[in-house]
Every structure is written in structure tokens, then in C-alpha cells.
Design a protein around this motif. Structure first.
Motif, PDB file in Angstrom:
ATOM      1  N   MET A  86      17.746  44.328  43.989  1.00  0.00           N
ATOM      2  CA  MET A  86      19.073  44.168  44.553  1.00  0.00           C
ATOM      3  C   MET A  86      19.236  45.185  45.681  1.00  0.00           C
ATOM      4  SD  MET A  86      22.676  44.107  42.495  1.00  0.00           S
ATOM      5  CE  MET A  86      22.124  42.729  41.502  1.00  0.00           C
ATOM      6  N   GLU A  87      19.466  44.715  46.891  1.00  0.00           N
ATOM      7  CA  GLU A  87      19.482  45.583  48.047  1.00  0.00           C
ATOM      8  C   GLU A  87      20.727  46.460  48.082  1.00  0.00           C
ATOM      9  OE1 GLU A  87      19.059  43.008  51.363  1.00  0.00           O
ATOM     10  OE2 GLU A  87      17.031  42.366  50.801  1.00  0.00           O
ATOM     11  N   LYS A  88      21.883  45.938  47.746  1.00  0.00           N
ATOM     12  CA  LYS A  88      23.131  46.687  47.731  1.00  0.00           C
ATOM     13  C   LYS A  88      23.716  46.707  46.330  1.00  0.00           C
ATOM     14  CE  LYS A  88      24.923  45.863  52.426  1.00  0.00           C
ATOM     15  NZ  LYS A  88      26.107  45.333  53.177  1.00  0.00           N
ATOM     16  N   PHE A  89      24.438  47.785  46.037  1.00  0.00           N
ATOM     17  CA  PHE A  89      25.209  47.772  44.807  1.00  0.00           C
ATOM     18  C   PHE A  89      26.197  46.613  44.887  1.00  0.00           C
ATOM     19  CE2 PHE A  89      28.591  49.073  41.908  1.00  0.00           C
ATOM     20  CZ  PHE A  89      27.847  49.483  40.808  1.00  0.00           C
ATOM     21  N   THR A  90      26.326  45.864  43.800  1.00  0.00           N
ATOM     22  CA  THR A  90      27.073  44.613  43.822  1.00  0.00           C
ATOM     23  C   THR A  90      28.254  44.655  42.866  1.00  0.00           C
ATOM     24  OG1 THR A  90      25.122  43.326  44.453  1.00  0.00           O
ATOM     25  CG2 THR A  90      26.912  42.125  43.386  1.00  0.00           C
ATOM     26  N   VAL A  91      29.375  44.120  43.314  1.00  0.00           N
ATOM     27  CA  VAL A  91      30.539  43.925  42.458  1.00  0.00           C
ATOM     28  C   VAL A  91      30.849  42.432  42.435  1.00  0.00           C
ATOM     29  CG1 VAL A  91      32.989  44.362  42.117  1.00  0.00           C
ATOM     30  CG2 VAL A  91      31.497  46.203  42.937  1.00  0.00           C
ATOM     31  N   ILE A  92      30.737  41.840  41.265  1.00  0.00           N
ATOM     32  CA  ILE A  92      31.054  40.422  41.065  1.00  0.00           C
ATOM     33  C   ILE A  92      32.429  40.352  40.416  1.00  0.00           C
ATOM     34  CG2 ILE A  92      30.378  38.295  39.878  1.00  0.00           C
ATOM     35  CD1 ILE A  92      27.482  39.409  39.872  1.00  0.00           C
ATOM     36  N   ALA A  93      33.334  39.576  41.010  1.00  0.00           N
ATOM     37  CA  ALA A  93      34.692  39.568  40.483  1.00  0.00           C
ATOM     38  C   ALA A  93      35.402  38.255  40.800  1.00  0.00           C
ATOM     39  CB  ALA A  93      35.493  40.737  41.060  1.00  0.00           C
ATOM     40  N   LEU A  97      34.461  52.099  29.861  1.00  0.00           N
ATOM     41  CA  LEU A  97      33.106  51.588  29.668  1.00  0.00           C
ATOM     42  C   LEU A  97      32.403  51.372  31.003  1.00  0.00           C
ATOM     43  CD1 LEU A  97      33.495  49.070  26.697  1.00  0.00           C
ATOM     44  CD2 LEU A  97      32.695  51.435  26.662  1.00  0.00           C
ATOM     45  N   SER A  98      33.158  51.016  32.030  1.00  0.00           N
ATOM     46  CA  SER A  98      32.564  50.896  33.363  1.00  0.00           C
ATOM     47  C   SER A  98      32.058  52.246  33.855  1.00  0.00           C
ATOM     48  CB  SER A  98      33.595  50.347  34.355  1.00  0.00           C
ATOM     49  OG  SER A  98      34.007  49.056  34.001  1.00  0.00           O
ATOM     50  N   LYS A  99      32.825  53.298  33.587  1.00  0.00           N
ATOM     51  CA  LYS A  99      32.381  54.637  33.963  1.00  0.00           C
ATOM     52  C   LYS A  99      31.091  55.011  33.235  1.00  0.00           C
ATOM     53  CE  LYS A  99      36.192  56.941  33.055  1.00  0.00           C
ATOM     54  NZ  LYS A  99      37.101  58.130  32.979  1.00  0.00           N
ATOM     55  N   ALA A 100      31.019  54.630  31.980  1.00  0.00           N
ATOM     56  CA  ALA A 100      29.799  54.917  31.218  1.00  0.00           C
ATOM     57  C   ALA A 100      28.597  54.196  31.824  1.00  0.00           C
ATOM     58  CB  ALA A 100      29.986  54.506  29.761  1.00  0.00           C
ATOM     59  N   ALA A 101      28.789  52.927  32.193  1.00  0.00           N
ATOM     60  CA  ALA A 101      27.695  52.153  32.782  1.00  0.00           C
ATOM     61  C   ALA A 101      27.246  52.759  34.102  1.00  0.00           C
ATOM     62  CB  ALA A 101      28.137  50.706  32.990  1.00  0.00           C
ATOM     63  N   ILE A 102      28.206  53.165  34.933  1.00  0.00           N
ATOM     64  CA  ILE A 102      27.866  53.813  36.201  1.00  0.00           C
ATOM     65  C   ILE A 102      27.059  55.079  35.934  1.00  0.00           C
ATOM     66  CG2 ILE A 102      28.842  55.126  38.118  1.00  0.00           C
ATOM     67  CD1 ILE A 102      29.142  52.271  38.700  1.00  0.00           C
ATOM     68  N   SER A 103      27.456  55.836  34.935  1.00  0.00           N
ATOM     69  CA  SER A 103      26.782  57.094  34.623  1.00  0.00           C
ATOM     70  C   SER A 103      25.357  56.873  34.124  1.00  0.00           C
ATOM     71  CB  SER A 103      27.587  57.871  33.574  1.00  0.00           C
ATOM     72  OG  SER A 103      28.885  58.158  34.051  1.00  0.00           O
ATOM     73  N   VAL A 104      25.174  55.837  33.319  1.00  0.00           N
ATOM     74  CA  VAL A 104      23.834  55.533  32.806  1.00  0.00           C
ATOM     75  C   VAL A 104      22.942  54.988  33.916  1.00  0.00           C
ATOM     76  CG1 VAL A 104      22.533  54.058  31.219  1.00  0.00           C
ATOM     77  CG2 VAL A 104      24.635  55.164  30.449  1.00  0.00           C
ATOM     78  N   GLY A 105      23.535  54.158  34.781  1.00  0.00           N
ATOM     79  CA  GLY A 105      22.781  53.590  35.891  1.00  0.00           C
ATOM     80  C   GLY A 105      22.707  52.078  35.820  1.00  0.00           C
ATOM     81  N   VAL A 106      23.362  51.410  36.776  1.00  0.00           N
ATOM     82  CA  VAL A 106      23.317  49.956  36.890  1.00  0.00           C
ATOM     83  C   VAL A 106      23.238  49.589  38.371  1.00  0.00           C
ATOM     84  CG1 VAL A 106      24.501  49.327  34.751  1.00  0.00           C
ATOM     85  CG2 VAL A 106      25.841  49.872  36.794  1.00  0.00           C
ATOM     86  N   ASP A 107      22.930  48.326  38.621  1.00  0.00           N
ATOM     87  CA  ASP A 107      22.818  47.838  39.986  1.00  0.00           C
ATOM     88  C   ASP A 107      24.062  47.077  40.432  1.00  0.00           C
ATOM     89  OD1 ASP A 107      19.838  48.494  40.443  1.00  0.00           O
ATOM     90  OD2 ASP A 107      19.849  47.430  38.534  1.00  0.00           O
ATOM     91  N   GLY A 108      24.980  46.868  39.499  1.00  0.00           N
ATOM     92  CA  GLY A 108      26.205  46.166  39.850  1.00  0.00           C
ATOM     93  C   GLY A 108      27.163  46.117  38.681  1.00  0.00           C
ATOM     94  N   LEU A 109      28.383  45.691  38.959  1.00  0.00           N
ATOM     95  CA  LEU A 109      29.422  45.556  37.955  1.00  0.00           C
ATOM     96  C   LEU A 109      30.044  44.172  38.054  1.00  0.00           C
ATOM     97  CD1 LEU A 109      31.219  48.984  38.446  1.00  0.00           C
ATOM     98  CD2 LEU A 109      29.784  48.361  36.497  1.00  0.00           C
TER      99      LEU A 109
END
Length: 262
Positions: free
Chosen positions: A1-8, A207-219
Motif C-alpha cells: 500500500m503506497e499511502k496510508f489509507t482511510v476507508i469510510a 481502539l483506533s489509537k491502539a491499532a495506530i500504535s501497533v502499526g497498520v496500513d490503513g483504517l
């Protein structure tokens, strides 16, 4: 994934007006954060609703017309689900990303049909799967010719009508593919209201903050102008008026973590 992605977007396409209202907010965020990829998401059909009487959607024809307008008028990539193999090619004519629902995440023919379209694919990890089991999903996608695909964590069944997130799953699945964290479905209470699902949206942000802290490529978020009146998944959707503030805080947190890790 080239950019951090937000799907909404709203859970289901109730009507064009609601989708346009949400798309306007997402487009504003895209302009504010050009280094983030924002994707509009909504479903033309919810094939696994709790009750036969629940609203499923407006159908593929209406749904794709709405998504096509959002893609054109707001210059946003769009995502929607498919539930049957014969939907893949039709949906691929409009969307940028085809999504495989969690309950169907191991359906070989569905995965192959999506892969053969050449589109990006987002697979929701089944509530019944261990994170290391997603390796088999990735192998099926590759076999079908998929080039760009993502795995989405959305919680795992924990007793009746409850989901929990084991955050160890994020780095485990990232060994196989880029990983997106589905913040709103992770707080869902499946079937928790008898004929519909409940939810605990108050936990979406922490929980989103936790995911960001652990490391993800998008939300991944579902958001609606009036969640209390939403026809699907209202209890876990974010009120649209609160969505920009949540995104800004999470992006700021991500930037801080990246700076600290350098």
C-alpha cells in the motif's frame, strides 16, 4: 500500500443524498491531508443481515450509479462488497476496490472471481479465523492473479454476541499483506439486539489509537449523518459531524509515532 489509507462511508447505500453528504466530508479531508488516501465505502446489499425483515440495500444497479457519481463528482476512489461470483465483473466496471465480506473470506470461488477482475481487493478477516490463517486467503488471491490486496481486521468472535480484537493479529497478518483496521465493526455486537446487531461506538476511537500504535496500513470506519436512524449498523457507526475530528487526532498520533521511531 503506497499511502496510508482511510476507508469510510455509510454502512449501506440507503439513498444518494446520504452518500453525497458523507462524500463531501471525506473529500474535504482528502484535500486537507493529500498524503493520505481516502476511499469512499458503502454497500449496495447487506446479504447477511440478522433478520429477513432488515433493510438490505437498494440493489446493485442503484448502488453502482451512486458510487459512480461519487467517484466522478468527488474524485474519490470507491469500494463496495460482493457476495456472489456473478457480481464481480459488473462491480469491477465502477469500483476501485472490491471487498470480500468477513463471513465469505474463505470462499475460494468468490476470491478468485474478484482477483480475476484486476481490481484491488480488500478481504475482511472472518470472525472465526486466526490471523495466521489469512495466509491461505492471500495464496488464493495470488493464484487468481490479484496484484494489490489488503487484509482487514474486524474482531474475532468471543462468546455470544461479542467481538474482541487481539492486536497481535496486526503484525502477524502484515507478514502476508498490508493490513487495515476496521474500527467500527470491531465494536459491533453481532445479533446483540435480537433481530439486529448492537454496537459500542464509544470504543471506536481508543481502539483506533491502539491499532495506530501497533502499526497498520490503513483504517476503516463507517460513518452516518444520523446513526440512530441508520438502516444498518447504526449503533457502531460514527456520527458524521464527529468524524473529521477523530481522523485529525489519529493522523496526528500516527505522525508522532513515525517521528519517534526515526
Amino acid at each position: 500500500m503506497e499511502k496510508f489509507t482511510v476507508i469510510a462511508g455509510p454502512c449501506v447505500i440507503e439513498n444518494e443524498e446520504i452518500c453525497i453528504e458523507v462524500a463531501e466530508v471525506i473529500r474535504g479531508l482528502q484535500e486537507e491531508f493529500p498524503d493520505i488516501r481516502f476511499v469512499f465505502k458503502s454497500s449496495f446489499d447487506k446479504a447477511n443481515r440478522s433478520s429477513i425483515h432488515s433493510f438490505r440495500g437498494r440493489g446493485v444497479d442503484y448502488g453502482l450509479k451512486v458510487l459512480e457519481r461519487i467517484k466522478k463528482d468527488y474524485n474519490l476512489p470507491v469500494l463496495t462488497d460482493i457476495h456472489e461470483t456473478n457480481q464481480a465483473d459488473t462491480v469491477a466496471e465502477v469500483v476501485d476496490i472490491i471487498q470480500i465480506p468477513a463471513f465469505l473470506s474463505r470462499q475460494t470461488d468468490l476470491l478468485l472471481a474478484a482477483a480475476r477482475t484486476g481490481k484491488e481487493i480488500n478481504v475482511k478477516k472472518g470472525q472465526f479465523l486466526a490471523p495466521w490463517d489469512t495466509k491461505n486467503i492471500v495464496e488464493k488471491l495470488k493464484f487468481g492473479g490479484a496484484k494489490k490486496f489488503y487484509l482487514t481486521e474486524r474482531g474475532v468472535s468471543f462468546g455470544y454476541n461479542n467481538l474482541v480484537v487481539d492486536f497481535r493479529s496486526l503484525p502477524i497478518m502484515r507478514q502476508f499483506a498490508p493490513v487495515i483496521y476496521d474500527a467500527t465493526h470491531s465494536v459491533q455486537l453481532p445479533g446483540g439486539q435480537g433481530s439486529s446487531s448492537g454496537g459500542q461506538r464509544e470504543f471506536v476511537y481508543p481502539l483506533s489509537k491502539a491499532a495506530i500504535s501497533v502499526g497498520v496500513d490503513g483504517l476503516f470506519f463507517e460513518t452516518h449523518p444520523e446513526p440512530e436512524r441508520a438502516l444498518s449498523d447504526g449503533p457502531n457507526q460514527i456520527p458524521l459531524k464527529e468524524f473529521p475530528s477523530i481522523i485529525r487526532k489519529l493522523i496526528k498520533l500516527r505522525e508522532f509515532i513515525i517521528e519517534e521511531s526515526i
